[in-house]
Motif scaffolding. Sequence first.
Motif, PDB file in Angstrom:
ATOM      1  N   VAL A  84       0.662  -1.105  -0.246  1.00 26.12           N
ATOM      2  CA  VAL A  84      -0.077  -0.162   0.156  1.00 26.12           C
ATOM      3  C   VAL A  84       0.925   1.202   0.115  1.00 26.12           C
ATOM      4  N   VAL A  85       0.540   2.369  -0.856  1.00 21.15           N
ATOM      5  CA  VAL A  85       1.149   3.598  -0.772  1.00 21.15           C
ATOM      6  C   VAL A  85       0.203   4.655  -0.239  1.00 21.15           C
ATOM      7  N   PHE A  86       0.511   5.180   0.540  1.00 24.45           N
ATOM      8  CA  PHE A  86      -0.006   6.349   1.247  1.00 24.45           C
ATOM      9  C   PHE A  86       0.409   7.752   0.607  1.00 24.45           C
ATOM     10  N   ALA A  87      -0.374   8.515  -0.095  1.00 20.28           N
ATOM     11  CA  ALA A  87       0.198   9.981  -0.662  1.00 20.28           C
ATOM     12  C   ALA A  87      -0.651  10.945   0.151  1.00 20.28           C
ATOM     13  N   LEU A  88       0.419  11.466   1.038  1.00 27.32           N
ATOM     14  CA  LEU A  88      -0.133  12.461   1.892  1.00 27.32           C
ATOM     15  C   LEU A  88       0.109  13.874   1.547  1.00 27.32           C
ATOM     16  N   ASP A  89      -0.995  14.465   0.960  1.00 32.87           N
ATOM     17  CA  ASP A  89      -1.335  15.939   0.681  1.00 32.87           C
ATOM     18  C   ASP A  89      -1.466  16.762   1.702  1.00 32.87           C
ATOM     19  N   ARG A  90      -1.069  17.821   1.500  1.00 35.52           N
ATOM     20  CA  ARG A  90      -1.135  19.088   2.508  1.00 35.52           C
ATOM     21  C   ARG A  90      -0.143  18.951   3.691  1.00 35.52           C
ATOM     22  N   ALA A  91       0.849  18.452   3.561  1.00 37.26           N
ATOM     23  CA  ALA A  91       1.886  18.303   4.504  1.00 37.26           C
ATOM     24  C   ALA A  91       2.491  19.406   5.016  1.00 37.26           C
ATOM     25  N   GLY A  92       2.733  19.731   5.995  1.00 32.99           N
ATOM     26  CA  GLY A  92       3.363  20.639   6.918  1.00 32.99           C
ATOM     27  C   GLY A  92       2.504  21.864   7.076  1.00 32.99           C
ATOM     28  N   LEU A  93       2.817  22.991   6.665  1.00 29.00           N
ATOM     29  CA  LEU A  93       1.607  24.093   7.164  1.00 29.00           C
ATOM     30  C   LEU A  93       0.940  24.500   5.974  1.00 29.00           C
ATOM     31  N   VAL A  94      -0.289  24.747   6.136  1.00 31.86           N
ATOM     32  CA  VAL A  94      -1.107  24.804   4.918  1.00 31.86           C
ATOM     33  C   VAL A  94      -1.839  26.298   5.035  1.00 31.86           C
ATOM     34  N   ALA A  95      -1.231  27.118   5.345  1.00 33.22           N
ATOM     35  CA  ALA A  95      -1.377  28.520   5.482  1.00 33.22           C
ATOM     36  C   ALA A  95      -2.874  28.755   5.841  1.00 33.22           C
ATOM     37  N   ASN A  96      -3.545  29.363   4.865  1.00 30.73           N
ATOM     38  CA  ASN A  96      -5.040  29.870   4.919  1.00 30.73           C
ATOM     39  C   ASN A  96      -6.197  28.875   5.366  1.00 30.73           C
ATOM     40  N   ASP A  97      -5.888  27.476   5.282  1.00 26.18           N
ATOM     41  CA  ASP A  97      -6.660  26.471   5.708  1.00 26.18           C
ATOM     42  C   ASP A  97      -6.989  26.318   7.221  1.00 26.18           C
ATOM     43  N   GLY A  98      -6.087  27.062   8.026  1.00 22.30           N
ATOM     44  CA  GLY A  98      -6.028  27.218   9.425  1.00 22.30           C
ATOM     45  C   GLY A  98      -5.590  26.244  10.374  1.00 22.30           C
ATOM     46  N   PRO A  99      -5.691  26.393  11.390  1.00 20.56           N
ATOM     47  CA  PRO A  99      -4.789  25.597  12.472  1.00 20.56           C
ATOM     48  C   PRO A  99      -5.272  23.965  12.608  1.00 20.56           C
ATOM     49  N   THR A 100      -6.474  23.688  12.152  1.00 22.18           N
ATOM     50  CA  THR A 100      -7.052  22.373  12.328  1.00 22.18           C
ATOM     51  C   THR A 100      -6.443  21.712  10.997  1.00 22.18           C
ATOM     52  N   HIS A 101      -5.947  22.303  10.143  1.00 21.54           N
ATOM     53  CA  HIS A 101      -5.642  21.289   8.906  1.00 21.54           C
ATOM     54  C   HIS A 101      -4.456  21.438   8.507  1.00 21.54           C
ATOM     55  N   HIS A 102      -3.184  22.049   9.445  1.00 26.17           N
ATOM     56  CA  HIS A 102      -1.979  21.598   9.192  1.00 26.17           C
ATOM     57  C   HIS A 102      -1.577  20.261   9.219  1.00 26.17           C
ATOM     58  N   GLY A 103      -0.644  19.870   8.397  1.00 28.61           N
ATOM     59  CA  GLY A 103      -0.278  18.481   8.293  1.00 28.61           C
ATOM     60  C   GLY A 103       1.114  18.370   9.085  1.00 28.61           C
ATOM     61  N   VAL A 104       1.195  18.422  10.279  1.00 26.43           N
ATOM     62  CA  VAL A 104       2.666  18.613  11.078  1.00 26.43           C
ATOM     63  C   VAL A 104       2.623  17.676  12.108  1.00 26.43           C
ATOM     64  N   PHE A 105       1.985  16.350  12.081  1.00 32.24           N
ATOM     65  CA  PHE A 105       2.173  15.381  12.895  1.00 32.24           C
ATOM     66  C   PHE A 105       2.557  14.175  12.206  1.00 32.24           C
ATOM     67  N   ASP A 106       2.411  13.838  10.904  1.00 33.12           N
ATOM     68  CA  ASP A 106       2.461  12.480  10.280  1.00 33.12           C
ATOM     69  C   ASP A 106       3.832  12.014  10.320  1.00 33.12           C
ATOM     70  N   LEU A 107       4.999  12.740  10.361  1.00 28.65           N
ATOM     71  CA  LEU A 107       6.292  12.208  10.472  1.00 28.65           C
ATOM     72  C   LEU A 107       6.517  11.444  11.913  1.00 28.65           C
ATOM     73  N   SER A 108       5.937  12.035  12.688  1.00 26.32           N
ATOM     74  CA  SER A 108       6.026  11.442  14.087  1.00 26.32           C
ATOM     75  C   SER A 108       5.162  10.137  14.295  1.00 26.32           C
ATOM     76  N   TYR A 109       3.929  10.068  13.899  1.00 24.38           N
ATOM     77  CA  TYR A 109       3.372   9.232  14.074  1.00 24.38           C
ATOM     78  C   TYR A 109       3.425   7.895  13.169  1.00 24.38           C
ATOM     79  N   LEU A 110       3.867   8.132  11.791  1.00 24.68           N
ATOM     80  CA  LEU A 110       3.999   7.282  10.778  1.00 24.68           C
ATOM     81  C   LEU A 110       5.302   6.521  10.963  1.00 24.68           C
ATOM     82  N   ARG A 111       6.399   7.128  11.593  1.00 25.16           N
ATOM     83  CA  ARG A 111       7.627   6.588  11.717  1.00 25.16           C
ATOM     84  C   ARG A 111       7.760   5.472  12.869  1.00 25.16           C
ATOM     85  N   GLU A 112       6.730   5.606  13.577  1.00 27.65           N
ATOM     86  CA  GLU A 112       6.527   4.605  14.793  1.00 27.65           C
ATOM     87  C   GLU A 112       6.118   3.219  14.462  1.00 27.65           C
TER      88      GLU A 112
END
Length: 225
Positions: free
Chosen positions: A1-29
């Motif tokens: 399976v391949v997960f393509a993770l769009d909107r990684a990192g800071l996503v500007a005007n989408d707001g604080p609930t939409h930043h993709g800033v946690f995936d490196l942490s939980y996926l490397r586990e």
Amino acid sequence: VVFALDRAGLVANDGPTHHGVFDLSYLREMPNMTLMAPKDEDEFKNMLYSAVQYQRPVAVRYPKRSSMRTPLSTGYCLLERGKGEVLRQGSQVALIAIGSMVKPALEAAESLDREGINCTVVNARFVKPLDEALILKVAATHQCLVTVEENVVAGGFGAAVAELLISREISGVDLKILGIPDEFIPQGTNEILLRNCGLDSAGITKTIIELKLATEKKGALIGNG
């Protein structure tokens, strides 16, 4: 399976609930996971191609914005799993960047060169598995290591590098981890948010100058007994 993770990192005007800033942490586990992030569009193309060839769980994370526009090459290149690349060779400070942070790291290295600070820049490519041989080689030949990621500092790419250095009992090198602080980031343009987090080229440059000065001061104190 391949997960393509769009909107990684800071996503500007989408707001604080939409930043993709946690995936490196939980996926490397996750056991058996391969986790990578491209520095530009051409590398992204090759990562998607490689992800299918690996025949294992793979996540590729990429930002909403363009990270570094480059012409697309013809054909596809199979990337060796878990291998990064040295983009700029220096001798004093090593910037080890992942994904969208490679471009500002290169820009910071150019600025630092004018300040008399010579930097190596590494495009890590992989968060898991790490290119351990490359990171350990860089750690053995530089006074300071600075990891740069558009992910929270807690449990992310820099934490993986720190764990590697500790496990190999590497000493004598200063490590600084740059990333998203332990707080929810508000709405704003990417330029403003990256600047506020110290992840634009100016912020990286400032951090390295301060780190270099602190390292030299510590060395002088040790030398004076």
